[in-house]
Design a protein around this motif. Structure first.
Motif, PDB file in Angstrom:
ATOM      1  N   VAL A   1      42.856   2.880 153.001  1.00  0.00           N
ATOM      2  CA  VAL A   1      43.773   1.999 152.274  1.00  0.00           C
ATOM      3  C   VAL A   1      43.711   0.587 152.852  1.00  0.00           C
ATOM      4  N   ASP A   2      43.774  -0.391 151.958  1.00  0.00           N
ATOM      5  CA  ASP A   2      43.829  -1.789 152.379  1.00  0.00           C
ATOM      6  C   ASP A   2      44.720  -2.541 151.399  1.00  0.00           C
ATOM      7  N   VAL A   3      45.173  -3.711 151.809  1.00  0.00           N
ATOM      8  CA  VAL A   3      46.021  -4.524 150.933  1.00  0.00           C
ATOM      9  C   VAL A   3      45.428  -5.918 150.816  1.00  0.00           C
ATOM     10  N   HIS A   4      45.671  -6.531 149.667  1.00  0.00           N
ATOM     11  CA  HIS A   4      45.194  -7.891 149.399  1.00  0.00           C
ATOM     12  C   HIS A   4      46.333  -8.680 148.770  1.00  0.00           C
ATOM     13  N   VAL A   5      46.660  -9.827 149.353  1.00  0.00           N
ATOM     14  CA  VAL A   5      47.777 -10.651 148.886  1.00  0.00           C
ATOM     15  C   VAL A   5      47.242 -11.787 148.020  1.00  0.00           C
ATOM     16  N   ALA A   6      47.794 -11.915 146.815  1.00  0.00           N
ATOM     17  CA  ALA A   6      47.405 -13.007 145.916  1.00  0.00           C
ATOM     18  C   ALA A   6      48.506 -13.208 144.879  1.00  0.00           C
ATOM     19  N   ASN A   7      48.825 -14.483 144.625  1.00  0.00           N
ATOM     20  CA  ASN A   7      49.816 -14.840 143.593  1.00  0.00           C
ATOM     21  C   ASN A   7      51.143 -14.119 143.780  1.00  0.00           C
ATOM     22  N   ASN A   8      51.617 -14.082 145.029  1.00  0.00           N
ATOM     23  CA  ASN A   8      52.906 -13.468 145.364  1.00  0.00           C
ATOM     24  C   ASN A   8      52.976 -11.986 145.016  1.00  0.00           C
ATOM     25  N   ARG A   9      51.833 -11.348 144.996  1.00  0.00           N
ATOM     26  CA  ARG A   9      51.784  -9.896 144.815  1.00  0.00           C
ATOM     27  C   ARG A   9      50.851  -9.293 145.853  1.00  0.00           C
ATOM     28  N   VAL A  10      51.126  -8.056 146.198  1.00  0.00           N
ATOM     29  CA  VAL A  10      50.274  -7.324 147.141  1.00  0.00           C
ATOM     30  C   VAL A  10      49.539  -6.253 146.346  1.00  0.00           C
ATOM     31  N   TYR A  11      48.212  -6.378 146.323  1.00  0.00           N
ATOM     32  CA  TYR A  11      47.382  -5.413 145.598  1.00  0.00           C
ATOM     33  C   TYR A  11      46.898  -4.348 146.574  1.00  0.00           C
ATOM     34  N   ILE A  12      47.015  -3.111 146.153  1.00  0.00           N
ATOM     35  CA  ILE A  12      46.665  -1.987 147.026  1.00  0.00           C
ATOM     36  C   ILE A  12      45.286  -1.477 146.640  1.00  0.00           C
ATOM     37  N   LEU A  13      44.395  -1.445 147.616  1.00  0.00           N
ATOM     38  CA  LEU A  13      43.022  -0.986 147.425  1.00  0.00           C
ATOM     39  C   LEU A  13      42.854   0.338 148.146  1.00  0.00           C
ATOM     40  N   ALA A  14      42.151   1.265 147.514  1.00  0.00           N
ATOM     41  CA  ALA A  14      41.977   2.588 148.118  1.00  0.00           C
ATOM     42  C   ALA A  14      40.598   3.136 147.786  1.00  0.00           C
ATOM     43  N   SER A  15      40.090   3.993 148.670  1.00  0.00           N
ATOM     44  CA  SER A  15      38.805   4.654 148.446  1.00  0.00           C
ATOM     45  C   SER A  15      38.772   5.931 149.263  1.00  0.00           C
ATOM     46  N   VAL A  16      37.811   6.761 148.945  1.00  0.00           N
ATOM     47  CA  VAL A  16      37.607   8.020 149.661  1.00  0.00           C
ATOM     48  C   VAL A  16      36.169   8.052 150.158  1.00  0.00           C
ATOM     49  N   TRP A  17      36.032   8.168 151.491  1.00  0.00           N
ATOM     50  CA  TRP A  17      34.716   8.240 152.125  1.00  0.00           C
ATOM     51  C   TRP A  17      33.849   7.081 151.675  1.00  0.00           C
ATOM     52  N   THR A  18      32.736   7.334 150.971  1.00  0.00           N
ATOM     53  CA  THR A  18      31.828   6.256 150.569  1.00  0.00           C
ATOM     54  C   THR A  18      31.993   5.877 149.107  1.00  0.00           C
ATOM     55  N   SER A  19      33.066   6.325 148.475  1.00  0.00           N
ATOM     56  CA  SER A  19      33.265   6.005 147.066  1.00  0.00           C
ATOM     57  C   SER A  19      33.640   4.529 146.897  1.00  0.00           C
ATOM     58  N   LYS A  20      33.585   4.066 145.666  1.00  0.00           N
ATOM     59  CA  LYS A  20      33.890   2.670 145.358  1.00  0.00           C
ATOM     60  C   LYS A  20      35.369   2.380 145.599  1.00  0.00           C
ATOM     61  N   VAL A  21      35.651   1.209 146.142  1.00  0.00           N
ATOM     62  CA  VAL A  21      37.042   0.798 146.377  1.00  0.00           C
ATOM     63  C   VAL A  21      37.710   0.503 145.038  1.00  0.00           C
ATOM     64  N   ILE A  22      38.885   1.052 144.846  1.00  0.00           N
ATOM     65  CA  ILE A  22      39.602   0.932 143.578  1.00  0.00           C
ATOM     66  C   ILE A  22      40.944   0.258 143.801  1.00  0.00           C
ATOM     67  N   THR A  23      41.295  -0.675 142.936  1.00  0.00           N
ATOM     68  CA  THR A  23      42.630  -1.271 142.954  1.00  0.00           C
ATOM     69  C   THR A  23      43.559  -0.326 142.199  1.00  0.00           C
ATOM     70  N   ILE A  24      44.420   0.353 142.946  1.00  0.00           N
ATOM     71  CA  ILE A  24      45.248   1.400 142.340  1.00  0.00           C
ATOM     72  C   ILE A  24      46.603   0.871 141.857  1.00  0.00           C
ATOM     73  N   GLY A  25      46.960  -0.346 142.241  1.00  0.00           N
ATOM     74  CA  GLY A  25      48.240  -0.888 141.796  1.00  0.00           C
ATOM     75  C   GLY A  25      48.665  -2.083 142.614  1.00  0.00           C
ATOM     76  N   SER A  26      49.906  -2.506 142.407  1.00  0.00           N
ATOM     77  CA  SER A  26      50.419  -3.675 143.123  1.00  0.00           C
ATOM     78  C   SER A  26      51.932  -3.601 143.218  1.00  0.00           C
ATOM     79  N   ILE A  27      52.477  -4.421 144.115  1.00  0.00           N
ATOM     80  CA  ILE A  27      53.929  -4.568 144.259  1.00  0.00           C
ATOM     81  C   ILE A  27      54.228  -6.037 144.564  1.00  0.00           C
ATOM     82  N   PRO A  28      55.430  -6.497 144.276  1.00  0.00           N
ATOM     83  CA  PRO A  28      55.763  -7.893 144.572  1.00  0.00           C
ATOM     84  C   PRO A  28      55.779  -8.160 146.080  1.00  0.00           C
TER      85      PRO A  28
END
Length: 230
Positions: free
Chosen positions: A63-90
């Motif tokens: 799991v990783d997070v990315h901050v942009a435009n006053n929102r935190v985007y949550i990035l997730a992946s499993v092992w060597t799979s592609k990183v997916i943006t699964i959602g966001s929160i303010p």
């Protein structure tokens, strides 16, 4: 383990794809982690009246997070799979404060496929399969700053021995002390009439340590010559 922040995520359409990839990964890694490792017969035998979900946690997700435009985007992946943006929160002040500390993000999950024991029309227990909508929660945990014993030993070691040569010098001095101690102890036994015991002590302490010192000195003298040749 200190949780600095937790909040439900506004999921994207790709979140379900990530969860399905996670389930496939768990099946391959250890299928017993699904439904708590219980088969239908075991669930029925124990009469689980509550919903038993397929997934209990997402501990193996990266799991990783990315901050942009006053929102935190949550990035997730499993092992060597592609990183997916699964959602966001303010990006709230509380979340901003949590992200300013030493932290690591985790995901918790509710919902999904479940099994439940219910009575049928004849009042006999049976298992029903169902599905609840997925809900993921972002948790910000405080990073563990514990100093383990091995780290303390390493710090003491580096404080005591600044260089490798200082360690070698201390080791040699200890061996010289053991050699002298062995010689005196052996002579003492001989003086008391224990000739064989005294001889063995001299060989064990004085002889072995002296021989090791000679070998070490010889190695140190020849080492620069080998480096020059290579």
């Amino acid at each position: 383990m200190t949780v600095l922040f937790n909040e439900k995520i506004n999921l994207t359409e790709d979140a379900t794809r990530f969860i399905n990839e996670y389930i496939d990964y768990v099946k391959e890694l250890n299928h017993k982690d699904l439904f708590e490792g219980l088969k239908d017969k075991q669930i029925l035998k124990n009469k689980f009246i509550f919903k038993m979900y397929q997934l209990e946690n997402l501990d193996s997700a990266m799991v990783d997070v990315h901050v942009a435009n006053n929102r935190v985007y949550i990035l997730a992946s499993v092992w060597t799979s592609k990183v997916i943006t699964i959602g966001s929160i303010p990006l709230t002040p509380k979340l901003k404060l949590a992200l300013s500390n030493n932290y690591y993000p985790k995901l918790s999950i509710t919902g999904g496929f479940f099994k439940q024991v219910v009575p049928d029309d004849f009042d006999k227990d049976k298992i029903v399969d169902g599905f609840d909508p997925y809900q993921l929660t972002l948790e910000i945990h405080k990073a563990d700053m514990t100093v383990y014993k091995s780290q303390k030993i390493d710090s003491v070691y580096h404080a005591a021995f600044k260089t490798e040569n200082s360690l070698i010098t201390v080791s040699k001095n200890l061996m010289r002390c053991f050699a002298v101690f062995g010689l005196l102890l052996g002579l003492g036994f001989m003086f008391l009439g224990y000739m064989l015991t005294g001889l063995l002590v001299i060989i064990a302490f004085f002889g072995v340590n002296s021989y090791t010192l000679i070998i070490a000195d010889t190695h140190m003298q020849t080492q620069p010559q080998r480096q020059r040749i290579s």
